[in-house]
Design a protein around this motif. Structure first.
Motif, PDB file in Angstrom:
ATOM      1  N   TRP A  23      -5.359 -10.566 -19.311  1.00  0.00           N
ATOM      2  CA  TRP A  23      -6.125  -9.678 -20.180  1.00  0.00           C
ATOM      3  C   TRP A  23      -7.206  -8.945 -19.396  1.00  0.00           C
ATOM      4  CZ3 TRP A  23     -11.221 -10.263 -22.454  1.00  0.00           C
ATOM      5  CH2 TRP A  23     -11.502  -9.281 -23.403  1.00  0.00           C
ATOM      6  N   PHE A  24      -7.911  -9.641 -18.503  1.00  0.00           N
ATOM      7  CA  PHE A  24      -8.930  -8.978 -17.699  1.00  0.00           C
ATOM      8  C   PHE A  24      -8.318  -7.955 -16.748  1.00  0.00           C
ATOM      9  CE2 PHE A  24     -11.770 -12.707 -18.647  1.00  0.00           C
ATOM     10  CZ  PHE A  24     -12.692 -11.964 -19.367  1.00  0.00           C
ATOM     11  N   ASN A  25      -7.082  -8.201 -16.287  1.00  0.00           N
ATOM     12  CA  ASN A  25      -6.409  -7.207 -15.443  1.00  0.00           C
ATOM     13  C   ASN A  25      -6.115  -5.925 -16.210  1.00  0.00           C
ATOM     14  OD1 ASN A  25      -6.394  -8.545 -13.007  1.00  0.00           O
ATOM     15  ND2 ASN A  25      -4.409  -9.486 -13.342  1.00  0.00           N
ATOM     16  N   THR A  26      -5.914  -6.024 -17.520  1.00  0.00           N
ATOM     17  CA  THR A  26      -5.668  -4.810 -18.304  1.00  0.00           C
ATOM     18  C   THR A  26      -6.916  -3.941 -18.379  1.00  0.00           C
ATOM     19  OG1 THR A  26      -6.231  -5.823 -20.429  1.00  0.00           O
ATOM     20  CG2 THR A  26      -3.938  -5.939 -19.738  1.00  0.00           C
ATOM     21  N   LEU A  27      -8.073  -4.533 -18.211  1.00  0.00           N
ATOM     22  CA  LEU A  27      -9.307  -3.754 -18.272  1.00  0.00           C
ATOM     23  C   LEU A  27      -9.492  -2.878 -17.040  1.00  0.00           C
ATOM     24  CD1 LEU A  27     -11.672  -6.523 -19.661  1.00  0.00           C
ATOM     25  CD2 LEU A  27     -10.475  -4.735 -20.931  1.00  0.00           C
ATOM     26  N   ASP A  28      -8.831  -3.216 -15.949  1.00  0.00           N
ATOM     27  CA  ASP A  28      -8.998  -2.496 -14.692  1.00  0.00           C
ATOM     28  C   ASP A  28      -7.665  -1.952 -14.179  1.00  0.00           C
ATOM     29  OD1 ASP A  28     -10.634  -1.560 -12.665  1.00  0.00           O
ATOM     30  OD2 ASP A  28     -10.252  -3.288 -11.378  1.00  0.00           O
ATOM     31  N   GLU A  29      -6.713  -1.721 -15.075  1.00  0.00           N
ATOM     32  CA  GLU A  29      -5.376  -1.366 -14.609  1.00  0.00           C
ATOM     33  C   GLU A  29      -5.290   0.034 -14.016  1.00  0.00           C
ATOM     34  OE1 GLU A  29      -3.599  -0.369 -19.023  1.00  0.00           O
ATOM     35  OE2 GLU A  29      -2.790  -2.023 -17.885  1.00  0.00           O
ATOM     36  N   ILE A  30      -6.141   0.961 -14.414  1.00  0.00           N
ATOM     37  CA  ILE A  30      -6.078   2.314 -13.832  1.00  0.00           C
ATOM     38  C   ILE A  30      -6.376   2.242 -12.338  1.00  0.00           C
ATOM     39  CG2 ILE A  30      -7.203   4.570 -13.798  1.00  0.00           C
ATOM     40  CD1 ILE A  30      -7.390   4.404 -16.821  1.00  0.00           C
ATOM     41  N   THR A  31      -7.377   1.469 -11.950  1.00  0.00           N
ATOM     42  CA  THR A  31      -7.701   1.308 -10.530  1.00  0.00           C
ATOM     43  C   THR A  31      -6.573   0.589  -9.799  1.00  0.00           C
ATOM     44  OG1 THR A  31     -10.019   1.141 -11.157  1.00  0.00           O
ATOM     45  CG2 THR A  31      -9.440   0.461  -8.929  1.00  0.00           C
ATOM     46  N   LEU A  32      -6.041  -0.474 -10.422  1.00  0.00           N
ATOM     47  CA  LEU A  32      -4.962  -1.231  -9.781  1.00  0.00           C
ATOM     48  C   LEU A  32      -3.705  -0.382  -9.603  1.00  0.00           C
ATOM     49  CD1 LEU A  32      -5.344  -4.607 -11.707  1.00  0.00           C
ATOM     50  CD2 LEU A  32      -6.035  -4.117  -9.356  1.00  0.00           C
ATOM     51  N   ILE A  33      -3.371   0.421 -10.604  1.00  0.00           N
ATOM     52  CA  ILE A  33      -2.177   1.266 -10.512  1.00  0.00           C
ATOM     53  C   ILE A  33      -2.377   2.362  -9.481  1.00  0.00           C
ATOM     54  CG2 ILE A  33      -0.683   2.852 -11.809  1.00  0.00           C
ATOM     55  CD1 ILE A  33      -0.383  -0.156 -12.403  1.00  0.00           C
ATOM     56  N   SER A  34      -3.574   2.904  -9.392  1.00  0.00           N
ATOM     57  CA  SER A  34      -3.857   3.938  -8.382  1.00  0.00           C
ATOM     58  C   SER A  34      -3.658   3.393  -6.973  1.00  0.00           C
ATOM     59  CB  SER A  34      -5.287   4.454  -8.553  1.00  0.00           C
ATOM     60  OG  SER A  34      -5.607   5.365  -7.536  1.00  0.00           O
ATOM     61  N   LYS A  35      -4.169   2.194  -6.731  1.00  0.00           N
ATOM     62  CA  LYS A  35      -3.991   1.567  -5.411  1.00  0.00           C
ATOM     63  C   LYS A  35      -2.516   1.267  -5.157  1.00  0.00           C
ATOM     64  CE  LYS A  35      -8.531  -0.590  -5.331  1.00  0.00           C
ATOM     65  NZ  LYS A  35      -9.273  -1.838  -5.474  1.00  0.00           N
ATOM     66  N   ALA A  36      -1.829   0.776  -6.196  1.00  0.00           N
ATOM     67  CA  ALA A  36      -0.407   0.449  -6.042  1.00  0.00           C
ATOM     68  C   ALA A  36       0.408   1.708  -5.765  1.00  0.00           C
ATOM     69  CB  ALA A  36       0.103  -0.258  -7.291  1.00  0.00           C
ATOM     70  N   TRP A  37       0.085   2.810  -6.425  1.00  0.00           N
ATOM     71  CA  TRP A  37       0.804   4.069  -6.205  1.00  0.00           C
ATOM     72  C   TRP A  37       0.679   4.503  -4.739  1.00  0.00           C
ATOM     73  CZ3 TRP A  37       4.049   6.996  -9.100  1.00  0.00           C
ATOM     74  CH2 TRP A  37       4.362   8.266  -8.639  1.00  0.00           C
ATOM     75  N   ASP A  38      -0.506   4.348  -4.178  1.00  0.00           N
ATOM     76  CA  ASP A  38      -0.715   4.720  -2.772  1.00  0.00           C
ATOM     77  C   ASP A  38       0.014   3.772  -1.830  1.00  0.00           C
ATOM     78  OD1 ASP A  38      -2.318   6.814  -3.600  1.00  0.00           O
ATOM     79  OD2 ASP A  38      -4.181   5.662  -3.377  1.00  0.00           O
ATOM     80  N   ASP A  39       0.117   2.512  -2.197  1.00  0.00           N
ATOM     81  CA  ASP A  39       0.688   1.501  -1.312  1.00  0.00           C
ATOM     82  C   ASP A  39       2.215   1.456  -1.295  1.00  0.00           C
ATOM     83  OD1 ASP A  39      -1.854   0.766  -0.620  1.00  0.00           O
ATOM     84  OD2 ASP A  39      -1.921  -0.973  -1.951  1.00  0.00           O
ATOM     85  N   VAL A  40       2.882   1.877  -2.385  1.00  0.00           N
ATOM     86  CA  VAL A  40       4.320   1.644  -2.488  1.00  0.00           C
ATOM     87  C   VAL A  40       5.169   2.563  -1.624  1.00  0.00           C
ATOM     88  CG1 VAL A  40       4.237   0.586  -4.739  1.00  0.00           C
ATOM     89  CG2 VAL A  40       4.547   3.055  -4.559  1.00  0.00           C
ATOM     90  N   GLY A  41       4.707   3.740  -1.324  1.00  0.00           N
ATOM     91  CA  GLY A  41       5.480   4.637  -0.479  1.00  0.00           C
ATOM     92  C   GLY A  41       6.364   5.584  -1.270  1.00  0.00           C
ATOM     93  N   PRO A  42       6.930   6.578  -0.582  1.00  0.00           N
ATOM     94  CA  PRO A  42       7.666   7.645  -1.255  1.00  0.00           C
ATOM     95  C   PRO A  42       8.931   7.188  -1.986  1.00  0.00           C
ATOM     96  CG  PRO A  42       7.338   8.162   1.084  1.00  0.00           C
ATOM     97  CD  PRO A  42       6.782   6.804   0.834  1.00  0.00           C
ATOM     98  N   LEU A  43       9.627   6.189  -1.470  1.00  0.00           N
ATOM     99  CA  LEU A  43      10.869   5.765  -2.119  1.00  0.00           C
ATOM    100  C   LEU A  43      10.603   5.213  -3.522  1.00  0.00           C
ATOM    101  CD1 LEU A  43      13.912   5.297  -2.008  1.00  0.00           C
ATOM    102  CD2 LEU A  43      13.431   3.045  -1.041  1.00  0.00           C
ATOM    103  N   VAL A  44       9.643   4.330  -3.638  1.00  0.00           N
ATOM    104  CA  VAL A  44       9.317   3.747  -4.941  1.00  0.00           C
ATOM    105  C   VAL A  44       8.668   4.798  -5.842  1.00  0.00           C
ATOM    106  CG1 VAL A  44       7.971   1.962  -6.111  1.00  0.00           C
ATOM    107  CG2 VAL A  44       9.110   1.437  -3.967  1.00  0.00           C
ATOM    108  N   GLN A  45       7.853   5.675  -5.263  1.00  0.00           N
ATOM    109  CA  GLN A  45       7.258   6.748  -6.062  1.00  0.00           C
ATOM    110  C   GLN A  45       8.340   7.636  -6.662  1.00  0.00           C
ATOM    111  OE1 GLN A  45       4.515   8.727  -3.448  1.00  0.00           O
ATOM    112  NE2 GLN A  45       3.001   7.078  -3.574  1.00  0.00           N
TER     113      GLN A  45
END
Length: 140
Positions: A23-45
């Motif tokens: 539940w606490f992770n849902t409060l900060d998911e925009i930041t977590l998803i932004s970092k994940a988007w940068d980390d996953v690379g072009p194939l996953v994007q």
């Protein structure tokens, strides 16, 4: 039965902690998803763009989209939405389902704990009456 009660209590606390962490992770998911988007690379994007029918993260230019079947060129991708909102909506539904189930398990653990306490109390009363009956049988 006492061990069963303690194990139920430990299970309820662990499940509650896990549900609260999610539940606490849902409060900060925009930041977590932004970092994940940068980390996953072009194939996953590219796979995410195809899955959610979107281009780029915030928009087709921020960061720059990866050309694929969904985002063929700048003109097509400029009309598409960014991937952040569809991904967040998907994750919100997923997280809600998971932590609601976990809190439901905690509720079941509490009910089972109450049942275990009632069984222990009933056994204690039965033992007491057996001792009283045994005493009365000896005096008669």
């Amino acid at each position: 039965m006492r061990v069963h009660g303690w194990l139920l209590f430990i299970c309820a606390v662990d499940t509650l902690i896990l549900g609260l962490v999610i539940w606490f992770n849902t409060l900060d998911e925009i930041t977590l998803i932004s970092k994940a988007w940068d980390d996953v690379g072009p194939l996953v994007q590219t796979l995410l763009q195809e899955k959610f029918d979107c281009c780029g993260y915030l928009s087709h230019m921020q960061p720059m989209f990866d050309p694929d079947e969904t985002c063929l060129d700048a003109l097509v991708s400029s009309e598409a939405i960014g991937c952040r909102d569809p991904i967040i909506a998907f994750l919100d539904e997923f997280y809600k389902t998971i932590f609601t189930l976990l809190f439901g398990v905690v509720a079941l653990d509490v009910v089972m704990f109450c049942f275990a306490a009632m069984v222990l109390e009933h056994r204690k009363v039965v033992r007491r009456w057996k001792r009283i009956d045994a005493k009365n049988a000896q005096t008669i």
